[in-house]
Design an enzyme around this catalytic site. Structure first.
Site, PDB file in Angstrom:
ATOM      1  N   ASP A 173       0.870  -1.350   0.138  1.00  0.00           N
ATOM      2  CA  ASP A 173       0.060   0.053   0.027  1.00  0.00           C
ATOM      3  C   ASP A 173       0.840   1.160   0.021  1.00  0.00           C
ATOM      4  O   ASP A 173       1.662   1.435   0.703  1.00  0.00           O
ATOM      5  CB  ASP A 173      -0.742  -0.131   1.304  1.00  0.00           C
ATOM      6  CG  ASP A 173      -1.981   0.979   1.280  1.00  0.00           C
ATOM      7  OD1 ASP A 173      -2.467   1.130   0.006  1.00  0.00           O
ATOM      8  OD2 ASP A 173      -2.459   1.530   2.308  1.00  0.00           O
ATOM      9  N   HIS A 174       0.466   2.126  -0.947  1.00  0.00           N
ATOM     10  CA  HIS A 174       1.354   3.490  -1.009  1.00  0.00           C
ATOM     11  C   HIS A 174       2.921   3.497  -1.075  1.00  0.00           C
ATOM     12  O   HIS A 174       3.419   4.072  -0.264  1.00  0.00           O
ATOM     13  CB  HIS A 174       0.925   4.495   0.246  1.00  0.00           C
ATOM     14  CG  HIS A 174      -0.318   4.899   0.188  1.00  0.00           C
ATOM     15  ND1 HIS A 174      -0.877   5.891  -0.785  1.00  0.00           N
ATOM     16  CD2 HIS A 174      -1.690   4.495   0.792  1.00  0.00           C
ATOM     17  CE1 HIS A 174      -2.072   6.158  -0.769  1.00  0.00           C
ATOM     18  NE2 HIS A 174      -2.763   5.225   0.115  1.00  0.00           N
ATOM     19  N   HIS A 199      -9.647   4.998  -1.350  1.00  0.00           N
ATOM     20  CA  HIS A 199      -8.737   5.338  -0.013  1.00  0.00           C
ATOM     21  C   HIS A 199      -9.224   6.105   0.883  1.00  0.00           C
ATOM     22  O   HIS A 199     -10.473   6.993   0.640  1.00  0.00           O
ATOM     23  CB  HIS A 199      -7.374   5.719  -0.607  1.00  0.00           C
ATOM     24  CG  HIS A 199      -6.505   4.995  -1.162  1.00  0.00           C
ATOM     25  ND1 HIS A 199      -5.343   4.436  -0.661  1.00  0.00           N
ATOM     26  CD2 HIS A 199      -6.756   4.464  -2.522  1.00  0.00           C
ATOM     27  CE1 HIS A 199      -4.852   3.619  -1.568  1.00  0.00           C
ATOM     28  NE2 HIS A 199      -5.534   3.675  -2.581  1.00  0.00           N
ATOM     29  N   GLY A 200      -8.996   6.060   2.187  1.00  0.00           N
ATOM     30  CA  GLY A 200      -9.633   6.750   3.272  1.00  0.00           C
ATOM     31  C   GLY A 200     -11.080   6.473   3.615  1.00  0.00           C
ATOM     32  O   GLY A 200     -11.944   7.411   3.665  1.00  0.00           O
ATOM     33  N   HIS A 247      -7.403  10.031   4.585  1.00  0.00           N
ATOM     34  CA  HIS A 247      -6.946   9.155   5.670  1.00  0.00           C
ATOM     35  C   HIS A 247      -7.134   9.599   7.130  1.00  0.00           C
ATOM     36  O   HIS A 247      -6.963  10.734   7.374  1.00  0.00           O
ATOM     37  CB  HIS A 247      -5.441   8.871   5.509  1.00  0.00           C
ATOM     38  CG  HIS A 247      -4.821   8.321   4.046  1.00  0.00           C
ATOM     39  ND1 HIS A 247      -4.227   8.836   3.220  1.00  0.00           N
ATOM     40  CD2 HIS A 247      -5.431   7.357   3.282  1.00  0.00           C
ATOM     41  CE1 HIS A 247      -3.922   7.999   2.211  1.00  0.00           C
ATOM     42  NE2 HIS A 247      -4.896   7.110   2.272  1.00  0.00           N
ATOM     43  N   GLY A 248      -7.336   8.450   7.933  1.00  0.00           N
ATOM     44  CA  GLY A 248      -7.471   8.864   9.306  1.00  0.00           C
ATOM     45  C   GLY A 248      -8.695   8.733  10.036  1.00  0.00           C
ATOM     46  O   GLY A 248      -9.672   8.524   8.927  1.00  0.00           O
ATOM     47  N   SER A 302     -12.389   4.930   5.997  1.00  0.00           N
ATOM     48  CA  SER A 302     -12.731   4.808   7.416  1.00  0.00           C
ATOM     49  C   SER A 302     -13.446   6.031   7.653  1.00  0.00           C
ATOM     50  O   SER A 302     -12.952   7.331   7.510  1.00  0.00           O
ATOM     51  CB  SER A 302     -11.619   4.863   8.280  1.00  0.00           C
ATOM     52  OG  SER A 302     -11.060   3.378   8.140  1.00  0.00           O
TER      53      SER A 302
END
Length: 288
Positions: free
Chosen positions: A80-81, A209-210, A178-179, A212
Site C-alpha cells: 500500500d502506497h 482510499h480513506g 486518511h485517518g 474509514s
C-alpha cells in the site's frame, strides 16, 4: 487461493461489489481479519503500508503468505502506497501480489512516468498495479500521508492516465481523507464525480482510499456506482485498541492470550460491518 489484485478486482468489477483492503500491522490483527472473512466467505485484500512493514519486520511477510495459501478464500497481499520505483522493486521481491505506486503528489506527467515505469516492472513478473490520480486528505498525525487540500480526480485525466500507464486499477480522489475525521469535519463524497469517472474508465476497477469514518450510505452508494476496492485502516485499529484500553483497566492481566482475544473480537465486528456494507459477503464463491 493467493492471487493478484488484477484477478481479484476484475471479478468485483464484473459483479458490482467492493473488496475490503484491511491494513494490518501485527499477527493478531491479521489472524482476526482472515477469520472474519472466512466466516463470511468474503474475498480479502491484506494491505500493508511501508510504515506498517517497518513495525512488523520483513519476516512477517512469510507468515502472511503462508496463511493466505492455507485460506479457502481468494486473497491478495497488497503493498500500500509505495512512493518510489525502488520500493516497488523491493515489494516485488518481498512477495506481494499486488502493488500500489502512489505518485499522486507529483505533477501529472511525472505521476504518469513513475506509474508507467512501475507497472512495466510489475507486469513483467505477472503482478498487478494500482495507481492514484488526485489527492487524498489527511486528518491526523497517525494517518497515512495525504494532502492538505484534496485535489479531485478529473475524469478526462483519468482516461489519459489509465491509457498511458497501463495500471490495473485506479485510486480516485472524490472527497475522502486518511485517518479519523474530527468532530468538526463533515466527510462528503462527490458521488456525481465518481459516476462520471466510472462512465469513462469502466474497464479499470476503481479504488477508494480513506474509507474509514465516511457515512455508510455514501460508502454503499459508491459501491453501487463502481468502487471495487475500499481501504480500511483506522476503523479496525480504533476498534482493536479501544477494546484493549478497556481490558487493560484490569491491572492483573499480563498475558496476551488474556488481553488480545476480546480486542480481536471487537475488530472483527467492525470488519464484519464493512464486509456487509461493501456487498462482499458470500462473494468468494464467484472465484471457484
Amino acid at each position: 487461493m493467493l492471487m493478484t489484485g488484477h484477478r481479484l478486482l476484475d471479478v468485483a468489477n464484473e459483479h458490482g461489489f467492493a473488496v475490503p483492503a484491511f491494513n494490518i500491522s501485527d499477527w493478531a490483527m491479521s489472524q482476526g481479519i482472515f477469520e472474519i472473512c472466512e466466516e463470511m466467505n468474503a474475498p480479502l485484500i491484506i494491505a500493508i503500508h511501508p510504515d506498517e512493514l517497518k513495525h512488523t519486520g520483513i519476516d512477517f511477510m512469510a507468515s502472511v503468505i503462508q496463511r493466505a495459501h492455507k485460506s479457502p478464500l481468494p486473497v491478495t497481499i497488497h503493498f500500500d502506497h509505495g512512493t518510489t520505483y525502488e520500493q516497488i522493486l523491493w515489494a516485488i521481491q518481498a512477495g506481494f501480489t499486488s502493488i500500489m505506486i502512489d505518485g499522486s503528489m507529483l505533477p501529472f506527467e511525472e505521476n504518469i512516468a513513475l506509474t508507467k515505469k512501475s507497472a512495466q516492472a510489475c507486469h513483467a513478473v505477472g503482478l498487478s498495479v494500482e495507481g492514484e490520480l488526485g489527492t487524498i486528505g489527511k486528518t491526523d498525525g497517525e494517518a497515512e500521508d495525504g494532502a492538505q487540500t484534496i485535489i479531485y480526480t478529473d475524469p478526462d485525466d483519468a482516461v489519459h492516465f489509465v491509457a498511458e500507464t497501463g495500471v490495473d486499477s485506479l485510486a480516485v480522489a472524490i472527497g475522502t481523507s486518511h485517518g479519523i475525521y474530527p468532530s468538526w469535519m463533515k466527510p462528503e463524497l462527490k458521488l456525481d464525480l465518481l459516476k462520471e469517472i466510472k462512465g469513462k474508465v469502466a474497464v479499470a476497477p476503481l479504488v477508494l482510499h480513506g474509507g474509514s469514518g465516511n457515512p455508510d450510505d455514501e460508502i454503499a452508494e459508491s459501491v453501487t456506482l463502481g468502487i471495487n476496492k475500499i481501504n480500511i485502516s483506522s476503523d479496525i485499529k480504533v476498534a482493536y485498541h479501544e477494546k484493549m484500553r478497556e481490558i487493560l483497566q484490569d491491572k492483573g492481566l499480563r498475558e496476551p492470550n488474556s488481553i488480545q482475544p476480546p480486542c480481536i473480537a471487537a475488530m472483527k465486528e467492525t470488519a464484519r460491518h464493512k464486509i456487509e456494507l461493501f456487498q462482499t459477503d458470500g462473494k468468494a464463491s464467484l472465484y471457484r
